[in-house]
Design a protein around this motif. Structure first.
Motif, PDB file in Angstrom:
ATOM      1  N   ASP A 176      -6.028   3.035   2.160  1.00 50.03           N
ATOM      2  CA  ASP A 176      -4.850   2.578   1.110  1.00 50.03           C
ATOM      3  C   ASP A 176      -3.358   1.451   1.907  1.00 50.03           C
ATOM      4  N   ILE A 177      -3.578   1.917   3.028  1.00 50.68           N
ATOM      5  CA  ILE A 177      -2.171   1.469   3.758  1.00 50.68           C
ATOM      6  C   ILE A 177      -2.275   0.034   3.798  1.00 50.68           C
ATOM      7  N   THR A 178      -1.456  -0.586   3.479  1.00 53.49           N
ATOM      8  CA  THR A 178      -1.627  -2.046   3.253  1.00 53.49           C
ATOM      9  C   THR A 178      -0.710  -3.017   3.704  1.00 53.49           C
ATOM     10  N   LYS A 179      -1.228  -3.841   4.396  1.00 52.91           N
ATOM     11  CA  LYS A 179       0.664  -4.961   3.950  1.00 52.91           C
ATOM     12  C   LYS A 179       1.166  -5.887   3.008  1.00 52.91           C
ATOM     13  N   VAL A 180       2.645  -5.770   2.702  1.00 52.92           N
ATOM     14  CA  VAL A 180       2.592  -7.069   1.863  1.00 52.92           C
ATOM     15  C   VAL A 180       3.585  -7.169   2.688  1.00 52.92           C
ATOM     16  N   LYS A 181       4.296  -8.615   2.167  1.00 54.63           N
ATOM     17  CA  LYS A 181       4.769  -9.698   2.890  1.00 54.63           C
ATOM     18  C   LYS A 181       4.653  -8.838   4.429  1.00 54.63           C
ATOM     19  N   GLY A 182       4.067  -9.246   4.796  1.00 59.35           N
ATOM     20  CA  GLY A 182       3.911  -8.515   6.811  1.00 59.35           C
ATOM     21  C   GLY A 182       4.813  -6.868   6.109  1.00 59.35           C
ATOM     22  N   VAL A 183       4.654  -6.285   5.540  1.00 57.38           N
ATOM     23  CA  VAL A 183       5.427  -4.737   5.732  1.00 57.38           C
ATOM     24  C   VAL A 183       4.463  -3.424   5.252  1.00 57.38           C
ATOM     25  N   LEU A 184       3.486  -2.790   6.218  1.00 53.03           N
ATOM     26  CA  LEU A 184       3.512  -1.775   5.649  1.00 53.03           C
ATOM     27  C   LEU A 184       3.668  -0.816   4.824  1.00 53.03           C
ATOM     28  N   LEU A 185       2.601  -0.185   3.935  1.00 58.48           N
ATOM     29  CA  LEU A 185       3.183   0.055   2.901  1.00 58.48           C
ATOM     30  C   LEU A 185       2.340   1.146   2.400  1.00 58.48           C
ATOM     31  N   ALA A 186       2.393   2.134   2.120  1.00 63.55           N
ATOM     32  CA  ALA A 186       2.187   3.667   1.899  1.00 63.55           C
ATOM     33  C   ALA A 186       2.161   4.097   0.136  1.00 63.55           C
ATOM     34  N   PRO A 187       1.021   3.441  -0.557  1.00 62.65           N
ATOM     35  CA  PRO A 187       1.798   3.945  -1.846  1.00 62.65           C
ATOM     36  C   PRO A 187       2.852   5.414  -2.483  1.00 62.65           C
ATOM     37  N   SER A 188       2.241   6.297  -1.628  1.00 60.03           N
ATOM     38  CA  SER A 188       2.936   7.565  -1.726  1.00 60.03           C
ATOM     39  C   SER A 188       4.513   7.256  -1.541  1.00 60.03           C
ATOM     40  N   ALA A 189       5.071   6.298  -0.813  1.00 60.30           N
ATOM     41  CA  ALA A 189       6.204   5.841  -1.265  1.00 60.30           C
ATOM     42  C   ALA A 189       7.067   5.633  -1.888  1.00 60.30           C
ATOM     43  N   ILE A 190       6.278   4.782  -3.310  1.00 55.92           N
ATOM     44  CA  ILE A 190       6.479   4.506  -4.166  1.00 55.92           C
ATOM     45  C   ILE A 190       6.888   5.932  -5.042  1.00 55.92           C
ATOM     46  N   GLU A 191       5.598   6.525  -5.104  1.00 57.34           N
ATOM     47  CA  GLU A 191       5.813   7.340  -5.833  1.00 57.34           C
ATOM     48  C   GLU A 191       6.649   8.550  -5.588  1.00 57.34           C
ATOM     49  N   GLU A 192       7.430   8.801  -4.568  1.00 56.35           N
ATOM     50  CA  GLU A 192       8.360   9.271  -4.244  1.00 56.35           C
ATOM     51  C   GLU A 192       9.906   9.018  -4.620  1.00 56.35           C
ATOM     52  N   VAL A 193       9.631   7.348  -4.954  1.00 60.98           N
ATOM     53  CA  VAL A 193      11.372   7.351  -5.404  1.00 60.98           C
ATOM     54  C   VAL A 193      10.889   7.371  -6.936  1.00 60.98           C
ATOM     55  N   VAL A 194      10.155   7.025  -7.042  1.00 60.57           N
ATOM     56  CA  VAL A 194      10.143   7.240  -9.342  1.00 60.57           C
ATOM     57  C   VAL A 194       9.918   8.186  -9.750  1.00 60.57           C
ATOM     58  N   ARG A 195       9.458   9.631  -8.857  1.00 56.14           N
ATOM     59  CA  ARG A 195       9.617  10.606  -9.589  1.00 56.14           C
ATOM     60  C   ARG A 195      10.422  11.612  -9.436  1.00 56.14           C
ATOM     61  N   ASP A 196      11.905  10.819  -8.397  1.00 56.58           N
ATOM     62  CA  ASP A 196      12.857  11.266  -8.216  1.00 56.58           C
ATOM     63  C   ASP A 196      14.374  10.342  -8.468  1.00 56.58           C
ATOM     64  N   ILE A 197      13.582   9.919  -9.953  1.00 61.23           N
ATOM     65  CA  ILE A 197      15.092   9.267 -10.784  1.00 61.23           C
ATOM     66  C   ILE A 197      14.725   9.628 -11.751  1.00 61.23           C
ATOM     67  N   ASP A 198      15.754  10.830 -12.358  1.00 59.52           N
ATOM     68  CA  ASP A 198      15.766  11.042 -13.255  1.00 59.52           C
ATOM     69  C   ASP A 198      15.683  10.213 -14.737  1.00 59.52           C
ATOM     70  N   GLY A 199      15.142  10.269 -15.859  1.00 58.69           N
ATOM     71  CA  GLY A 199      15.262   9.255 -16.866  1.00 58.69           C
ATOM     72  C   GLY A 199      13.788   9.002 -16.562  1.00 58.69           C
ATOM     73  N   LEU A 200      12.695   8.601 -15.859  1.00 65.21           N
ATOM     74  CA  LEU A 200      11.403   8.300 -15.691  1.00 65.21           C
ATOM     75  C   LEU A 200      10.661   9.406 -16.494  1.00 65.21           C
ATOM     76  N   GLY A 201       9.625   9.293 -17.044  1.00 64.23           N
ATOM     77  CA  GLY A 201       8.542   9.798 -17.079  1.00 64.23           C
ATOM     78  C   GLY A 201       7.272  10.117 -15.782  1.00 64.23           C
ATOM     79  N   ASP A 202       6.518  10.829 -15.827  1.00 70.42           N
ATOM     80  CA  ASP A 202       5.997  11.084 -14.709  1.00 70.42           C
ATOM     81  C   ASP A 202       4.707   9.343 -14.398  1.00 70.42           C
TER      82      ASP A 202
END
Ligand SMILES: [Zn+2]
Length: 444
Positions: free
Chosen positions: A343-369
Motif C-alpha cells: 500500500d505504501i505508494t509513491k505519489v509525486k515521488g514521495v512515499l505515502l502511507a494511507p494511515s498518515a492521511i487517516e491520522e490527520v482526518v480523524r484528528d480534526i474536529d467538525g469532520l465525520g469518521d
C-alpha cells in the motif's frame, strides 16, 4: 484462572529477552524439522536452498531459511492433492477446521487447522484478551457476521476459555446488535474500527442513543490498523466511553500481537508463540534495532497442519525502544502495523502511507469518521483528491477545516491535496473493512 493474576502466562510473558531468544531458537528448530519432514512443498524449497534441519544452530542460521509468500501458497493449492496441495503436514482426516483468506489481494488461500491448531488459536487470543483486561466477569458481545473467514472465531473461543460469558451477535443487523448490547449490559466487544465507529454513528443518528452511556468498558479491534492510529482510537473511545485496544493477526499466521491495558503506543509481539523478524525492504537486511521500518517476516512456532515459516507478511512495522510499563518482557512494535508494503505508494515521488492521511482526518474536529482518497494522473502529474464529510454543526466552518486539513497534510505527508468537503453521510459506508484509498493510476 485467578482474576487478580496479571498475566495469562506469568512465566512466558516475563522471561528475560535472552531466554525468549533461546526458547524461540529451540521452537524454530522443532517446527522447521516438522515442516521439512512432513511438507513436500517446504522440503523441496529447503533442498533447493541447500538447508536441512541440522543446519539451524543459531539465529543467523534462521535467516538463511527461504521465505514463503502468499502467492506461493496460492500456487500449491491449485495443484493436487485437493484442496491444500502438498504443503499439508497432517493426514487430511486430521483437519478439523477450514477457513480462507479474504482474497483482497487475489485468489483466497485455504487454511486447514487440526483441532490442536484450533486450541492453539484460542490460546493465542487468551493472551490478548487477558492483557486487555478481560476477566471471567465480562459479558462479551461479538457484533460480527461469523463466516468462512477466521475473523473473531478465535476471539470468541478464547473469551469462553477465559470464562467470560460470550454473546454471538452473528446475523443481527446493526440496530439489533446495539439493542442487544443495551439489553444484556455487555461489558466488552470486538470489531473492526470501521464497524465500531459505524455502530456508534447508527446509535446516535438513527436510534437517538448515546453509546458512551452504555455499559461497554473495553473494545478489541482487529482487521484494520485504526486502533493504533491515535486520532481514530480517540474517536472510538469517546464514542463508546470505553478503552479501545488493538490486535493484529492473520488467517495464515495466527494472532501474533496485542496492545495491553497500559496502551503504550504500540503492540506486544507474543514472542513465546511467534518469531518476528523485520526485513529492510531495499537491502533484505534483518533489522534488530528500534526505529527503523521494514516488512515483517513471521514464524508461528507451534502451528502444525499448514505451517507458517518465515512468512513474508508485507506488514510494515518497527521495533519500539522502550520496554512496556505492564512488565511484559516481550518486545513492542511502535504504533502497531504502520502499513502494508504493497500500500505504501509513491505519489509525486514521495512515499505515502494511507494511515498518515487517516491520522490527520480523524484528528480534526467538525469532520465525520468517513473519508476517501483518490490518486489519479492529470497528464504527467499525480493528483490526490481527498473527500471528507463535515458534521452538521460545523457546516459554517468549512473554510477553516479545509485550511487546517491542507496544512496538517502537508506537514505529515509532504504532499498537496485537492480537498472536497461533502455533506454528512454522502460517502460510502463499509460493514467490515473499508476501502478508502483508491489508486486509479494503476488502471490507467
Ligand atoms: Zn504492555
Amino acid at each position: 484462572m485467578d482474576a487478580k493474576q496479571k498475566y495469562w502466562n506469568p512465566v512466558l510473558e516475563t522471561l528475560p529477552q535472552e531466554k525468549i531468544r533461546q526458547l524461540q531458537l529451540k521452537k524454530f528448530q522443532q517446527i522447521f524439522s516438522w515442516t521439512h519432514d512432513h511438507s513436500k512443498f517446504h522440503r523441496q524449497l529447503y533442498e533447493q536452498a541447500g538447508i536441512k534441519p541440522d543446519d539451524i544452530r543459531s539465529f543467523d542460521d534462521i535467516r538463511q531459511v527461504p521465505k514463503v509468500e502468499k502467492a506461493m501458497m496460492r500456487d500449491i493449492q491449485r495443484k493436487d492433492p485437493f484442496p491444500y496441495g502438498d504443503a499439508l503436514c497432517v493426514p487430511l482426516e486430521d483437519v478439523a477446521v477450514f477457513r480462507q483468506t479474504s482474497g483482497t489481494t487475489g485468489q483466497p488461500v485455504y487454511q486447514p487447522d487440526t483441532w490442536q491448531d484450533w486450541e492453539w488459536w484460542a490460546e493465542c487470543w487468551s493472551y490478548i484478551l487477558w492483557a486487555q483486561g478481560y476477566r471471567p466477569t465480562d459479558r462479551v458481545f461479538i457484533p460480527f457476521g461469523y463466516n468462512i473467514f477466521v475473523a473473531f472465531w478465535a476471539g470468541h473461543y478464547a473469551a469462553e476459555k477465559l470464562g467470560c460469558e460470550v454473546v454471538p451477535g452473528g446475523v443481527l443487523d446493526t440496530k439489533a446488535r446495539i439493542l442487544k448490547i443495551e439489553e444484556l449490559q455487555a461489558t466488552a466487544m470486538m470489531g473492526t474500527p470501521t464497524y465500531i465507529l459505524g455502530m456508534a454513528e447508527t446509535a446516535k443518528s438513527k436510534m437517538g442513543m448515546d453509546p458512551s452511556k452504555m455499559t461497554i468498558e473495553r473494545i478489541t479491534c482487529a482487521g484494520e490498523c485504526g486502533a493504533s492510529i491515535p486520532s481514530t482510537k480517540r474517536r472510538m473511545e469517546q464514542a463508546w466511553g470505553a478503552k479501545v485496544y488493538d490486535h493484529a493477526g492473520a488467517t495464515e499466521i495466527g494472532a501474533w500481537s496485542f496492545e495491553c491495558t497500559e496502551q503504550p503506543g504500540g503492540m506486544h509481539v507474543n514472542e513465546a508463540l511467534f518469531l518476528v523478524e523485520i526485513e529492510d525492504v531495499e537491502t533484505g537486511e534483518i533489522i534488530d534495532e528500534a526505529g527503523r521500518r521494514g516488512k515483517m517476516i513471521i514464524t508461528a512456532l507451534d502451528r502444525q497442519a499448514q505451517p507458517c515459516l518465515r512468512f513474508d507478511s508485507k506488514d510494515v512495522i518497527e521495533w519500539a525502544d522502550e520496554p512496556c510499563a505492564c512488565g511484559r518482557t516481550t518486545r513492542l512494535i511502535k504504533g502497531g502495523i504502520v502499513g502494508r508494503a504493497d500500500d505504501i505508494t509513491k505519489v509525486k515521488g514521495v512515499l505515502l502511507a494511507p494511515s498518515a492521511i487517516e491520522e490527520v482526518v480523524r484528528d480534526i474536529d467538525g469532520l465525520g469518521d468517513e473519508y476517501e482518497v483518490v490518486v489519479q494522473k492529470d497528464g504527467d502529474t499525480d493528483r490526490i483528491k481527498l473527500r471528507v464529510e463535515v458534521l452538521p454543526d460545523a457546516e459554517d466552518q468549512c473554510q477553516l477545516i479545509e485550511n487546517e486539513l491542507v496544512d496538517q497534510l502537508r506537514l505529515k505527508t509532504n504532499l498537496r491535496y485537492d480537498i472536497e468537503i461533502c455533506g454528512c453521510e454522502t460517502l460510502p459506508r463499509y460493514e467490515v473493512k473499508a476501502k478508502r484509498f483508491k489508486d486509479l493510476r494503476k488502471k490507467e
